[in-house]
Design a protein around this motif. Structure first.
Motif, PDB file in Angstrom:
ATOM      1  N   TRP A 178       0.853  -1.177   0.000  1.00 15.18           N
ATOM      2  CA  TRP A 178       0.000   0.000   0.000  1.00 15.18           C
ATOM      3  C   TRP A 178       0.895   1.235   0.000  1.00 15.18           C
ATOM      4  O   TRP A 178       2.080   1.150   0.312  1.00 15.18           O
ATOM      5  CB  TRP A 178      -0.889   0.010   1.243  1.00 15.18           C
ATOM      6  N   ASP A 183      -2.982   5.931  -1.688  1.00 15.23           N
ATOM      7  CA  ASP A 183      -3.165   4.536  -2.068  1.00 15.23           C
ATOM      8  C   ASP A 183      -4.108   4.407  -3.261  1.00 15.23           C
ATOM      9  O   ASP A 183      -3.916   3.540  -4.109  1.00 15.23           O
ATOM     10  CB  ASP A 183      -3.673   3.709  -0.884  1.00 15.23           C
ATOM     11  N   ARG A 226      -2.922   2.487  -6.624  1.00 12.99           N
ATOM     12  CA  ARG A 226      -3.643   1.373  -7.259  1.00 12.99           C
ATOM     13  C   ARG A 226      -3.835   1.613  -8.746  1.00 12.99           C
ATOM     14  O   ARG A 226      -3.802   0.673  -9.530  1.00 12.99           O
ATOM     15  CB  ARG A 226      -5.019   1.168  -6.617  1.00 12.99           C
ATOM     16  N   ASP A 283      -1.352  -3.539   5.824  1.00 16.84           N
ATOM     17  CA  ASP A 283      -2.627  -3.036   5.328  1.00 16.84           C
ATOM     18  C   ASP A 283      -3.138  -1.934   6.261  1.00 16.84           C
ATOM     19  O   ASP A 283      -3.369  -2.181   7.447  1.00 16.84           O
ATOM     20  CB  ASP A 283      -3.641  -4.175   5.259  1.00 16.84           C
ATOM     21  N   TYR A 320      -8.964   0.000   2.409  1.00 13.46           N
ATOM     22  CA  TYR A 320      -8.187   0.668   1.371  1.00 13.46           C
ATOM     23  C   TYR A 320      -8.322  -0.106   0.073  1.00 13.46           C
ATOM     24  O   TYR A 320      -8.508  -1.322   0.098  1.00 13.46           O
ATOM     25  CB  TYR A 320      -6.718   0.755   1.802  1.00 13.46           C
TER      26      TYR A 320
END
Length: 105
Positions: free
Chosen positions: A27, A76, A80, A96, A104
């Protein structure tokens, strides 16, 4: 000769699978020492272009209502999409950051 081709193919497959699973277990979160103005600027820019409803009032990641928490979610979110963890204000994490009902991406 055929055995070496199988080994090479297996090795390449392992690299792909291992790198894919590693990306899913990383992350991007805000650095503790990142300046508030840079965090806020990133947050404003990111949420102007992405769905940040989770960190809006009533959203699952709104509380704690801190700049650090909201910027981490936005960092985050971008990570992604692009695979880039903004090195100026973000840092990769193998833990996490999700908590309670806040998940998330």
């Amino acid at each position: 000769m055929a055995n070496s081709s199988v080994y090479v193919l297996g090795f390449l497959l392992c690299i792909f699978v291992c790198s894919t699973s590693e990306a899913q277990e990383t992350w991007c979160i805000a650095q503790g020492q990142a300046p508030d103005d840079k965090l806020q600027g990133f947050l404003d820019s990111t949420c102007g272009q992405n769905d940040c409803s989770a960190i809006q009032p009533g959203g699952s990641c709104y509380d704690p209502n801190t700049l650090q928490n909201h910027a981490s979610f936005a960092l985050d979110l971008v990570f992604r999409k692009t695979g880039d963890c903004n090195a100026d204000i973000g840092t990769p994490s193998v833990s996490d950051p999700s908590f309670g009902n806040c998940h998330y991406p």
